[in-house]
Design an enzyme around this catalytic site. Structure first.
Site, mmCIF file in Angstrom:
data_model
loop_
_atom_site.group_PDB
_atom_site.id
_atom_site.type_symbol
_atom_site.label_atom_id
_atom_site.label_comp_id
_atom_site.label_asym_id
_atom_site.label_seq_id
_atom_site.Cartn_x
_atom_site.Cartn_y
_atom_site.Cartn_z
ATOM 1 N N ASP A 1 0.747 -1.433 0.114
ATOM 2 C CA ASP A 1 -0.103 -0.480 0.345
ATOM 3 C C ASP A 1 0.982 0.870 -0.181
ATOM 4 O O ASP A 1 1.949 1.565 0.556
ATOM 5 C CB ASP A 1 -0.450 -0.272 1.667
ATOM 6 C CG ASP A 1 -2.098 -1.013 1.556
ATOM 7 O OD1 ASP A 1 -2.410 -1.700 0.213
ATOM 8 O OD2 ASP A 1 -2.225 -1.328 2.238
ATOM 9 N N ASP B 1 -7.206 -1.155 -4.606
ATOM 10 C CA ASP B 1 -8.265 -1.130 -3.822
ATOM 11 C C ASP B 1 -9.153 0.287 -4.325
ATOM 12 O O ASP B 1 -10.132 0.292 -3.780
ATOM 13 C CB ASP B 1 -7.897 -0.408 -1.982
ATOM 14 C CG ASP B 1 -6.293 -1.514 -1.530
ATOM 15 O OD1 ASP B 1 -7.024 -2.982 -1.523
ATOM 16 O OD2 ASP B 1 -5.617 -1.325 -0.751
#
Length: 163
Positions: A120, A138
């Site tokens: 991330d 995401d």
């Protein structure tokens, strides 16, 4: 299988593949060029890249349940594929939205399988209560989910209106 359905399946596969590839490329660039925890201002006061390794679900929740997420992701990916193939009347917005969800799911699943965690890096921080870091996959899953809800409620039930 009618020509329109074949075209929609081709577009769905293309969108899902492009989503997964873009996700993987961005994660590889971040992992190769940044140290874990490093932050780089992208848009000052709004957006920075912050490299973290997420061992949990969305936004780092439930970090010790890797296998649960892998199994759930596999089931969801399979269900979306079956739905895209079997749905006789699927509007374009639903097709693209499910493809974004599928591509995002595949992108994060690749990380979980290959790395044991998800890379991330997108750190949007001007909102005081927003503290989560996420990635392209995401984002595509969230955008696809919103698009699917819009498709369902504003263009009608796919199976009933067939557009």
């Amino acid at each position: 299988m009618c020509k329109n359905r074949i075209i929609k399946l081709f577009v769905a596969a293309l969108v899902a593949a492009a989503t997964a590839v873009i996700d993987r490329v961005t994660k590889a660039v971040v992992a190769d060029s940044m140290a874990l925890g490093e932050q780089i201002e992208f848009i000052p006061g709004v957006l920075r890249w912050t490299y973290i390794q997420n061992k949990g679900a969305a936004f780092g929740s439930l970090s010790n349940a890797r296998w649960v997420f892998m199994i759930a992701s596999c089931i969801l990916i399979a269900a979306i594929c079956v739905y895209l193939i079997k749905a006789r009347k699927l509007n374009w917005l639903s097709c693209v939205s499910l493809s974004l969800i599928l591509g995002g799911g595949i992108g994060n699943m690749i990380d979980r399988i290959m790395l044991g965690y998800v890379v991330d890096f997108i750190d949007f921080y001007p909102i005081p209560f927003w503290r989560w870091i996420f990635n392209v996959a995401d984002s595509c899953v969230c955008i696809g989910a919103v698009m699917f809800v819009i498709a369902y409620f504003f263009t009608g039930n796919n199976e009933k209106n067939g557009k």
